[in-house]
Design a protein around this motif. Structure first.
Motif, mmCIF file in Angstrom:
data_model
loop_
_atom_site.group_PDB
_atom_site.id
_atom_site.type_symbol
_atom_site.label_atom_id
_atom_site.label_comp_id
_atom_site.label_asym_id
_atom_site.label_seq_id
_atom_site.Cartn_x
_atom_site.Cartn_y
_atom_site.Cartn_z
ATOM 1 N N CYS A 198 6.071 -16.339 3.518
ATOM 2 C CA CYS A 198 7.320 -16.615 3.950
ATOM 3 C C CYS A 198 8.481 -15.989 2.830
ATOM 4 C CB CYS A 198 7.634 -18.140 4.088
ATOM 5 S SG CYS A 198 6.385 -18.858 5.327
ATOM 6 N N ALA A 199 9.370 -15.749 3.167
ATOM 7 C CA ALA A 199 10.607 -15.250 2.178
ATOM 8 C C ALA A 199 11.879 -15.498 2.833
ATOM 9 C CB ALA A 199 10.397 -13.707 1.816
ATOM 10 N N GLY A 200 12.674 -15.993 2.073
ATOM 11 C CA GLY A 200 14.064 -16.434 2.794
ATOM 12 C C GLY A 200 15.114 -17.012 1.777
ATOM 13 N N ILE A 201 16.379 -17.166 2.385
ATOM 14 C CA ILE A 201 17.340 -17.583 1.304
ATOM 15 C C ILE A 201 17.825 -19.090 1.908
ATOM 16 C CG2 ILE A 201 19.330 -16.526 2.810
ATOM 17 C CD1 ILE A 201 19.193 -16.604 -0.986
ATOM 18 N N ARG A 202 18.197 -19.802 0.821
ATOM 19 C CA ARG A 202 18.741 -20.936 1.171
ATOM 20 C C ARG A 202 20.163 -20.996 0.512
ATOM 21 N NH1 ARG A 202 15.045 -26.335 0.680
ATOM 22 N NH2 ARG A 202 14.045 -25.096 2.213
ATOM 23 N N ALA A 203 21.111 -21.110 1.516
ATOM 24 C CA ALA A 203 22.470 -20.985 0.589
ATOM 25 C C ALA A 203 23.208 -22.281 0.534
ATOM 26 C CB ALA A 203 23.549 -19.879 1.441
ATOM 27 N N HIS A 204 23.779 -22.826 -0.365
ATOM 28 C CA HIS A 204 24.324 -24.020 -0.500
ATOM 29 C C HIS A 204 25.771 -23.951 -0.027
ATOM 30 C CE1 HIS A 204 26.862 -27.217 -3.109
ATOM 31 N NE2 HIS A 204 26.132 -27.927 -2.396
ATOM 32 N N VAL A 205 26.134 -24.762 0.930
ATOM 33 C CA VAL A 205 27.395 -24.824 1.797
ATOM 34 C C VAL A 205 28.227 -25.844 1.284
ATOM 35 C CG1 VAL A 205 28.280 -25.008 3.981
ATOM 36 C CG2 VAL A 205 26.169 -23.912 3.690
ATOM 37 N N TRP A 206 27.634 -27.035 1.329
ATOM 38 C CA TRP A 206 28.595 -28.197 0.620
ATOM 39 C C TRP A 206 27.982 -29.294 0.357
ATOM 40 C CZ3 TRP A 206 30.172 -33.054 3.438
ATOM 41 C CH2 TRP A 206 31.304 -33.631 2.876
ATOM 42 N N LYS A 207 28.186 -29.905 -0.853
ATOM 43 C CA LYS A 207 27.403 -31.122 -1.427
ATOM 44 C C LYS A 207 25.904 -31.026 -1.253
ATOM 45 C CE LYS A 207 31.462 -34.229 -1.085
ATOM 46 N NZ LYS A 207 31.780 -35.750 -0.588
ATOM 47 N N GLY A 208 25.304 -31.825 -0.319
ATOM 48 C CA GLY A 208 23.928 -31.756 -0.196
ATOM 49 C C GLY A 208 23.394 -30.979 1.117
ATOM 50 N N LEU A 209 24.481 -29.904 1.618
ATOM 51 C CA LEU A 209 24.197 -29.364 2.707
ATOM 52 C C LEU A 209 23.887 -27.939 2.333
ATOM 53 C CD1 LEU A 209 24.123 -29.505 5.904
ATOM 54 C CD2 LEU A 209 26.314 -28.941 5.992
ATOM 55 N N TYR A 210 22.831 -27.472 3.087
ATOM 56 C CA TYR A 210 22.603 -26.051 2.969
ATOM 57 C C TYR A 210 22.250 -25.225 4.255
ATOM 58 C CZ TYR A 210 21.344 -27.172 -1.974
ATOM 59 O OH TYR A 210 21.474 -27.603 -3.106
ATOM 60 N N MET A 211 22.469 -23.853 4.115
ATOM 61 C CA MET A 211 21.987 -23.300 5.314
ATOM 62 C C MET A 211 21.094 -21.913 4.979
ATOM 63 S SD MET A 211 25.443 -23.583 8.022
ATOM 64 C CE MET A 211 24.479 -22.968 9.309
ATOM 65 N N GLY A 212 20.122 -21.434 5.992
ATOM 66 C CA GLY A 212 19.547 -20.210 5.424
ATOM 67 C C GLY A 212 18.526 -19.976 6.616
ATOM 68 N N TRP A 213 17.874 -18.677 6.268
ATOM 69 C CA TRP A 213 17.026 -18.024 7.229
ATOM 70 C C TRP A 213 15.870 -17.688 6.375
ATOM 71 C CZ3 TRP A 213 15.599 -13.041 5.662
ATOM 72 C CH2 TRP A 213 16.703 -12.465 5.054
ATOM 73 N N ALA A 214 14.801 -17.205 7.148
ATOM 74 C CA ALA A 214 13.418 -16.977 6.342
ATOM 75 C C ALA A 214 12.745 -16.092 7.537
ATOM 76 C CB ALA A 214 12.480 -18.175 6.086
ATOM 77 N N LEU A 215 11.903 -15.026 6.938
ATOM 78 C CA LEU A 215 10.945 -14.466 7.775
ATOM 79 C C LEU A 215 9.432 -14.858 7.349
ATOM 80 C CD1 LEU A 215 12.368 -10.753 7.025
ATOM 81 C CD2 LEU A 215 12.593 -12.167 9.109
ATOM 82 N N ARG A 216 8.787 -14.777 8.540
ATOM 83 C CA ARG A 216 7.243 -15.346 8.308
ATOM 84 C C ARG A 216 6.217 -14.375 8.818
ATOM 85 N NH1 ARG A 216 7.069 -21.284 8.248
ATOM 86 N NH2 ARG A 216 9.131 -22.075 8.103
ATOM 87 N N TYR A 217 5.539 -13.732 7.874
ATOM 88 C CA TYR A 217 4.460 -13.040 8.457
ATOM 89 C C TYR A 217 3.186 -13.864 8.631
ATOM 90 C CZ TYR A 217 2.179 -8.538 9.536
ATOM 91 O OH TYR A 217 1.474 -7.407 10.149
ATOM 92 N N LYS A 218 2.528 -13.859 9.949
ATOM 93 C CA LYS A 218 1.557 -14.596 10.218
ATOM 94 C C LYS A 218 0.275 -13.986 10.386
ATOM 95 C CE LYS A 218 5.085 -17.336 12.714
ATOM 96 N NZ LYS A 218 5.441 -18.267 13.836
ATOM 97 N N PHE A 219 -0.578 -14.299 9.761
ATOM 98 C CA PHE A 219 -2.167 -13.714 9.835
ATOM 99 C C PHE A 219 -2.997 -14.634 10.372
ATOM 100 C CE2 PHE A 219 -0.022 -12.319 6.059
ATOM 101 C CZ PHE A 219 -0.032 -10.703 5.873
ATOM 102 N N ARG A 220 -3.348 -14.199 11.434
ATOM 103 C CA ARG A 220 -4.502 -15.062 12.160
ATOM 104 C C ARG A 220 -5.848 -15.255 11.447
ATOM 105 N NH1 ARG A 220 -6.596 -13.907 18.232
ATOM 106 N NH2 ARG A 220 -7.859 -12.293 17.329
ATOM 107 N N LEU A 221 -6.314 -16.406 11.204
ATOM 108 C CA LEU A 221 -7.661 -16.644 10.521
ATOM 109 C C LEU A 221 -8.751 -16.900 11.666
ATOM 110 C CD1 LEU A 221 -6.541 -19.363 7.772
ATOM 111 C CD2 LEU A 221 -6.963 -16.692 7.399
ATOM 112 N N SER A 222 -8.505 -17.855 12.561
ATOM 113 C CA SER A 222 -9.582 -17.993 13.548
ATOM 114 C C SER A 222 -8.704 -18.464 14.943
ATOM 115 C CB SER A 222 -10.703 -18.806 13.021
ATOM 116 O OG SER A 222 -10.120 -20.175 12.781
ATOM 117 N N ALA A 223 -9.616 -18.397 15.814
ATOM 118 C CA ALA A 223 -9.057 -18.680 17.266
ATOM 119 C C ALA A 223 -10.141 -19.022 18.215
ATOM 120 C CB ALA A 223 -8.083 -17.763 17.856
ATOM 121 N N THR A 224 -10.046 -20.155 18.972
ATOM 122 C CA THR A 224 -10.970 -20.420 20.185
ATOM 123 C C THR A 224 -10.242 -20.714 21.395
ATOM 124 O OG1 THR A 224 -10.966 -22.864 19.674
ATOM 125 C CG2 THR A 224 -12.484 -21.514 18.625
ATOM 126 N N THR A 225 -10.588 -19.987 22.369
ATOM 127 C CA THR A 225 -9.823 -19.968 23.758
ATOM 128 C C THR A 225 -10.761 -20.392 24.807
ATOM 129 O OG1 THR A 225 -10.149 -17.614 24.194
ATOM 130 C CG2 THR A 225 -8.372 -18.311 23.085
#
Length: 257
Positions: A198-225
């Protein structure tokens, strides 16, 4: 002659003593000037780097990207909340819990349906921890898992001449040939484990409030179907298959200490 020589000698000694005294005073003054300057610079440098306690609070976050994309017409919905602990404004151990569902038809007439919770645990690192402002540039790692059930159904086409249902004309039976007959497999079980960078930014807006976005690159480890087909969507992961990319847009509130 001797008196004159004695006079010159005494005058020379006096001048030398005066010169040495003045020189010592100048050196002493310049030395005292340097120490306060260095001390002031050191103090200024210390003030430039904020100091945070080991425990610096708890942050609660809600993701808006999943509900927003669903309202804009996506067949997939994900709802997610997260909590992280702020350690020295530098390390952020994180727990994320969510619910994902999908109800969609593929282009070849297969209906996929699923819905289940998912879990992520990991750590974020704030690369802005030395800055005076409260914005955060976060990089992190997650381990995630989802255990889910899903349905796979084939579209049935009515025979316009003889009536009854025909096989799906878009799907060919790989063993016997011809169109694959209609099928309805419900309640199949699946599990997936994956890692997210993950990588992203969390911007301080006001007092204890933040807004932000992030990119997530997902690597599959294992799966059963299930025995009769793979899912189209995995809650928390996204489209079933190989590695994938996800996006999150969050509102974060820092609980008061």
């Amino acid at each position: 002659m001797e008196r004159r020589t004695l006079r010159y000698s005494i005058s020379l000694i006096v001048c030398l003593c005066v010169a040495l005294t003045l020189n010592a005073q100048v050196s002493s003054t310049s030395g005292t000037d340097k120490r306060p300057v260095a001390h002031k610079q050191e103090k200024k440098k210390d003030k430039d780097v904020p100091v945070y306690p080991l425990f610096n609070g708890v942050d609660l976050s809600v993701d808006l990207w999943g509900p927003g994309s669903y309202l804009l017409g996506s067949d997939n919905l994900s709802m997610e909340v997260a909590a992280d602990v702020n350690l020295k404004n530098r390390f952020f151990p994180t727990l994320e819990v969510g619910y994902g569902k999908s109800d969609t038809w593929s282009e070849d007439g297969i209906h996929y349906k699923t819905g289940a919770p998912y879990l992520r645990v990991g750590m974020d690192y704030n690369t802005f921890y030395k800055k005076k402002f409260q914005h955060k540039l976060l990089v992190g790692l997650r381990y995630a898992v989802s255990s889910f059930s899903y349905d796979v159904q084939s579209l049935s086409v009515d025979d316009p001449i003889y009536g009854g249902g025909l096989g799906n004309p878009n799907i060919t039976d790989g063993i016997w040939g011809g169109n694959l007959p209609p099928f309805d497999h419900t309640g199949m079980k699946g599990t997936m484990h994956w890692i997210e960078v993950c990588a992203g930014i969390r911007a301080h807006v006001w007092k204890g409030l933040y807004m932000g976005w992030a990119l997530r690159y997902k690597f599959r480890l294992s799966a059963t179907t299930g025995e009769y087909g793979d899912p189209s969507y995995v809650p928390g992961y996204g489209t079933y298959g190989s590695n994938t990319l996800g996006v999150s847009y969050t509102i974060t509130y820092k609980l008061p200490l």
